[in-house]
Design an enzyme around this catalytic site. Sequence first.
Site, PDB file in Angstrom:
ATOM      1  N   HIS A   1       0.825  -1.190   0.000  1.00 30.62           N
ATOM      2  CA  HIS A   1       0.000   0.000   0.000  1.00 30.62           C
ATOM      3  C   HIS A   1       0.874   1.260   0.000  1.00 30.62           C
ATOM      4  CE1 HIS A   1      -3.891  -2.045   1.662  1.00 30.62           C
ATOM      5  NE2 HIS A   1      -3.461  -2.579   0.533  1.00 30.62           N
TER       6      HIS A   1
ATOM      7  N   GLU B   1       1.314   3.721   2.119  1.00 27.71           N
ATOM      8  CA  GLU B   1       2.094   4.043   3.313  1.00 27.71           C
ATOM      9  C   GLU B   1       3.373   3.207   3.391  1.00 27.71           C
ATOM     10  OE1 GLU B   1      -2.339   4.103   4.596  1.00 27.71           O
ATOM     11  OE2 GLU B   1      -1.093   3.195   3.033  1.00 27.71           O
TER      12      GLU B   1
ATOM     13  N   CYS C   1      -5.478   1.379   6.475  1.00 26.21           N
ATOM     14  CA  CYS C   1      -6.253   0.194   6.810  1.00 26.21           C
ATOM     15  C   CYS C   1      -5.848  -0.345   8.182  1.00 26.21           C
ATOM     16  CB  CYS C   1      -6.086  -0.880   5.744  1.00 26.21           C
ATOM     17  SG  CYS C   1      -4.381  -1.417   5.479  1.00 26.21           S
TER      18      CYS C   1
ATOM     19  N   CYS D   1      -1.791  -1.147   7.519  1.00 23.38           N
ATOM     20  CA  CYS D   1      -0.880   0.005   7.439  1.00 23.38           C
ATOM     21  C   CYS D   1      -0.848   0.780   8.759  1.00 23.38           C
ATOM     22  CB  CYS D   1      -1.310   0.922   6.307  1.00 23.38           C
ATOM     23  SG  CYS D   1      -1.054   0.196   4.664  1.00 23.38           S
TER      24      CYS D   1
ATOM     25  N   ARG E   1     -11.098   2.767 -20.569  1.00 28.45           N
ATOM     26  CA  ARG E   1     -11.324   1.351 -20.288  1.00 28.45           C
ATOM     27  C   ARG E   1     -10.317   0.818 -19.272  1.00 28.45           C
ATOM     28  NH1 ARG E   1     -12.364  -1.511 -26.216  1.00 28.45           N
ATOM     29  NH2 ARG E   1     -14.435  -0.615 -26.622  1.00 28.45           N
TER      30      ARG E   1
ATOM     31  N   ASP F   1     -21.344  -6.190 -33.851  1.00 31.26           N
ATOM     32  CA  ASP F   1     -20.081  -5.443 -33.897  1.00 31.26           C
ATOM     33  C   ASP F   1     -18.872  -6.333 -33.612  1.00 31.26           C
ATOM     34  OD1 ASP F   1     -21.607  -3.256 -34.398  1.00 31.26           O
ATOM     35  OD2 ASP F   1     -21.312  -2.284 -32.456  1.00 31.26           O
TER      36      ASP F   1
ATOM     37  N   LEU G   1     -13.485  -5.450 -26.765  1.00 31.83           N
ATOM     38  CA  LEU G   1     -13.690  -4.829 -25.449  1.00 31.83           C
ATOM     39  C   LEU G   1     -12.430  -4.852 -24.591  1.00 31.83           C
ATOM     40  CD1 LEU G   1     -17.269  -6.162 -24.578  1.00 31.83           C
ATOM     41  CD2 LEU G   1     -16.629  -4.078 -25.792  1.00 31.83           C
TER      42      LEU G   1
ATOM     43  N   LEU H   1     -29.829  -0.708 -24.521  1.00 32.38           N
ATOM     44  CA  LEU H   1     -29.237  -0.942 -23.201  1.00 32.38           C
ATOM     45  C   LEU H   1     -28.858   0.387 -22.545  1.00 32.38           C
ATOM     46  CD1 LEU H   1     -28.132  -2.913 -21.065  1.00 32.38           C
ATOM     47  CD2 LEU H   1     -25.981  -2.962 -22.344  1.00 32.38           C
TER      48      LEU H   1
ATOM     49  N   SER I   1     -31.865   2.131 -21.290  1.00 31.34           N
ATOM     50  CA  SER I   1     -32.403   1.480 -20.079  1.00 31.34           C
ATOM     51  C   SER I   1     -31.706   1.993 -18.828  1.00 31.34           C
ATOM     52  CB  SER I   1     -32.239  -0.035 -20.178  1.00 31.34           C
ATOM     53  OG  SER I   1     -33.024  -0.569 -21.218  1.00 31.34           O
TER      54      SER I   1
END
Length: 346
Positions: free
Chosen positions: A51, A53, A80, A89, A189, A205, A209, A292, A295
């Site tokens: 992490h 720290e 944490c 941490c 992405r 298509d 992705l 979609l 929606s």
Amino acid sequence: MSSDEIYMQRCIELAAKGKGYTTPNPLVGSVLVYKNCIIGEGYHQVYGKSHAEVNCINSVAQHCQQLIKDAVLYVSLEPCAHFGKTPPCADLIIENNIPKVVIGSLDPFSAVNGKGIDKLKAAGIEVVYGVLKEKCMALNKHFFTFYLKKRPYILLKWAETADHKIALGKGERLLISNEYSNRLVHQLRSEYQAILVGTNTAKLDNPALTNRLWNGNNPIRLVIDLDLKLPENLQVFDQIQRTIVFNTYRYEEKKNRLLYKIDTGKNLIQEIMEACLKLNIHSIIVEGGAKLLQSFIESDNWDEAMIITNNQLVVGNGIAAPNLRNAVLKSRQTLLNDSIQYFVHE
């Protein structure tokens, strides 16, 4: 800006370097300051690794290590207090006898959420929190939305022609955005945990992705295929990245694909949101198709929208672009013939 705000701003800058690599963990930056001089810096670089720290304290040069016990530690998110992929941490801070910690925002995750601060205070450490709080929370908007609103953070993205068409509607693929806009989309992405498309988009298509035009982790691919009729030769099933298929038949794990059964007797969008909550998916880009996307708009299940408009392309007949509502324009930019608008949900 106060000195605390200056050092917290540096924490935010460091944290942002981890975009695309730390999900589902938050972005966190940390600096260690002795008498207005930074002696250590670090950020959370990769999910499952050290992490911020830890990296900050480990970065202190040998000749400065005796200063740690008299320094102030700045961190953009509450340290944490539990064992996860790495040790707490808060314990590391206590072990290094750091007398004061300045925190940007609390951690909404239930295993932390004030417990890190309580542990530091119990050890006699002075704690200040709330410095540049809004900026620190905005940095981790995906993380905070997931734990506070109990759903993933949703970005709606589509490209449309100058006459507001998203596709031709004849089974033909329509390339709307230019290569520079595409690269920008692939950067986005890399910063989102998952990407969602409907059945027709996946079939007609045949998108990969992935974020092959940008560095970082590929998003998890989410595909709606209620009847499990999509052909196996589609790119979303190439096993390069994990693919989750929402269907009404069965729950089954097979190699790098998960068939996830949902109940269509309920609202489909809500079912997907609940499934993603269980799957620990914090953020999703919804990329189509038009039905979609609409929606999500109609159900008010979205946070941001990115609309790319090719100002020189007119097709006449075609599938109309979604009708965005309850939206506030946040910013815009132009890349050659593409105009890109960014909206936030009001």
